[in-house]
Design an enzyme around this catalytic site. Structure first.
Site, short mmCIF file in Angstrom:
data_model
loop_
_atom_site.label_atom_id
_atom_site.label_comp_id
_atom_site.label_asym_id
_atom_site.label_seq_id
_atom_site.Cartn_x
_atom_site.Cartn_y
_atom_site.Cartn_z
CG HIS A 57 -0.84 -0.26 2.48
ND1 HIS A 57 0.20 -1.29 3.22
CD2 HIS A 57 -0.38 0.99 3.64
CE1 HIS A 57 0.60 -0.36 4.07
NE2 HIS A 57 0.90 0.48 4.28
CG HIS A 59 0.22 4.35 4.44
ND1 HIS A 59 -0.69 2.96 5.63
CD2 HIS A 59 -1.10 5.55 4.45
CE1 HIS A 59 -2.06 4.35 5.38
NE2 HIS A 59 -2.04 5.57 4.90
CG ASP A 61 4.58 2.49 7.59
OD1 ASP A 61 3.91 3.67 6.48
OD2 ASP A 61 4.60 2.04 8.56
CG HIS A 62 4.01 0.03 4.44
ND1 HIS A 62 3.96 -1.66 5.26
CD2 HIS A 62 3.85 0.21 5.31
CE1 HIS A 62 3.60 -1.31 6.45
NE2 HIS A 62 3.60 -0.05 6.98
CG HIS A 116 -4.36 0.17 6.60
ND1 HIS A 116 -3.97 1.12 7.93
CD2 HIS A 116 -3.19 0.54 6.45
CE1 HIS A 116 -2.86 1.48 8.02
NE2 HIS A 116 -2.58 1.38 7.17
CG ASP A 138 0.90 -1.09 7.42
OD1 ASP A 138 1.66 -2.16 7.96
OD2 ASP A 138 0.48 -0.77 7.76
CG HIS A 177 3.98 -2.04 11.06
ND1 HIS A 177 5.06 -0.57 11.79
CD2 HIS A 177 3.17 -2.10 10.21
CE1 HIS A 177 4.40 0.32 10.57
NE2 HIS A 177 3.48 -0.36 9.97
ZN LIG Z 1 -0.30 1.75 6.48
#
Ligand SMILES: [Zn+2]
Length: 263
Positions: A57, A59, A61-62, A116, A138, A177
């Site tokens: 996805h 975001h 942090d990905h 998400h 996530d 995570h």
């Molecule tokens: Zn995320």
């Protein structure tokens, strides 16, 4: 068929990227290039050409490492959901729900799992006789699920319980995570009499004390311990004050709201 080899690549505070290795073709791929340095180090350590980045996805942090990893490995392609065009850096292979493709010697199915985010994808990667891996980003965490930033409780319920819960029970879960211990504490709060949750929490706390990741889980393990995949259990419904007649997505919504502020 070649066995899929998966290496966990810890990134940022508690993110996981994954290095997928094909030892026969001598190539590798990455799930979620969270940040450049640990991902580039993992690729360098295995010493094989990178053929692809699979982004779960959009975001940061990905996908925060996509551009730097592509700069070093310009032949790699980037997979992601078609609706994430413009949000996933370098996306060159946009996918629809159910898309199947070959990755090195492995077979991949991409499942669109909104909730998400609107463009979340779970990649199920199969290689050899061993159980497949599902890289859930996530959407599904071990004993939990992601926050509903761009989706509805009904979408997350469908993604978790009509899509991911239907994967073979021995499917391994590689999530985005390391939240397993705190998720299990919440799960034990929801279902204090669930022995599978209590046993898994003890095992997971020992793993974390030893500095080990709790990855991978399995779909079978989640069905026993994850409150978001147990929304039709009387014990879970009773916890949020709903009975058997309530919509499953209403149960999920209440559990998700309680988890948002659970300490
Ligand atoms: Zn995320």
């Amino acid at each position: 068929m070649t066995e899929l080899r998966v290496e966990i690549v810890p990134c940022l505070n508690d993110n996981y990227a994954y290095l997928l290795v094909d030892d026969a073709r001598k190539e590798c791929a990455i799930v979620d290039a969270s940040e450049p340095a640990p991902v580039l180090d993992a690729i360098a350590r295995v010493g094989l050409p990178l053929v692809a980045i699979l982004s779960t996805h959009h975001h940061g942090d990905h996908v925060g490492g996509n551009e730097d990893v592509l700069a070093k490995h310009p032949n790699a392609v980037v997979y992601g959901h078609v609706s994430d065009q413009g949000r996933i850096p370098g996306l060159s292979k946009p996918l629809d729900d159910g898309a199947k493709f070959s990755l090195m010697s492995f077979d991949v199915t991409a499942h669109h799992v909104p909730g998400h985010t609107s463009g979340a994808v779970t990649y199920v990667v199969r290689g050899g006789a061993a159980p497949a891996w599902a890289f859930t980003g996530d959407t599904l965490f071990l004993a939990g699920c992601g926050r509903l930033f761009e989706g509805t409780p009904a979408q997350m319920h469908h993604s978790l319980n009509a899509v991911l819960a239907k994967l073979p029970p021995d499917t391994k879960i590689g999530c985005g995570h390391e939240y397993t211990a705190s998720n299990l504490k919440f799960a034990a709060h929801v279902e204090p009499k669930n022995k599978a949750i209590a046993a898994k929490l003890a095992a997971v706390e020992a793993m974390r004390a030893a500095g080990e990741p709790t990855i991978p889980g399995t779909i079978a393990g989640e069905l026993d311990t994850n409150p978001f995949m147990r929304v039709d259990e009387p014990s879970v419904r009773a916890h949020v004050g709903l009975d058997a007649k309530a919509e499953s997505s209403a149960v999920l919504r209440l559990i998700r709201e309680e988890k948002n502020s659970f300490k």
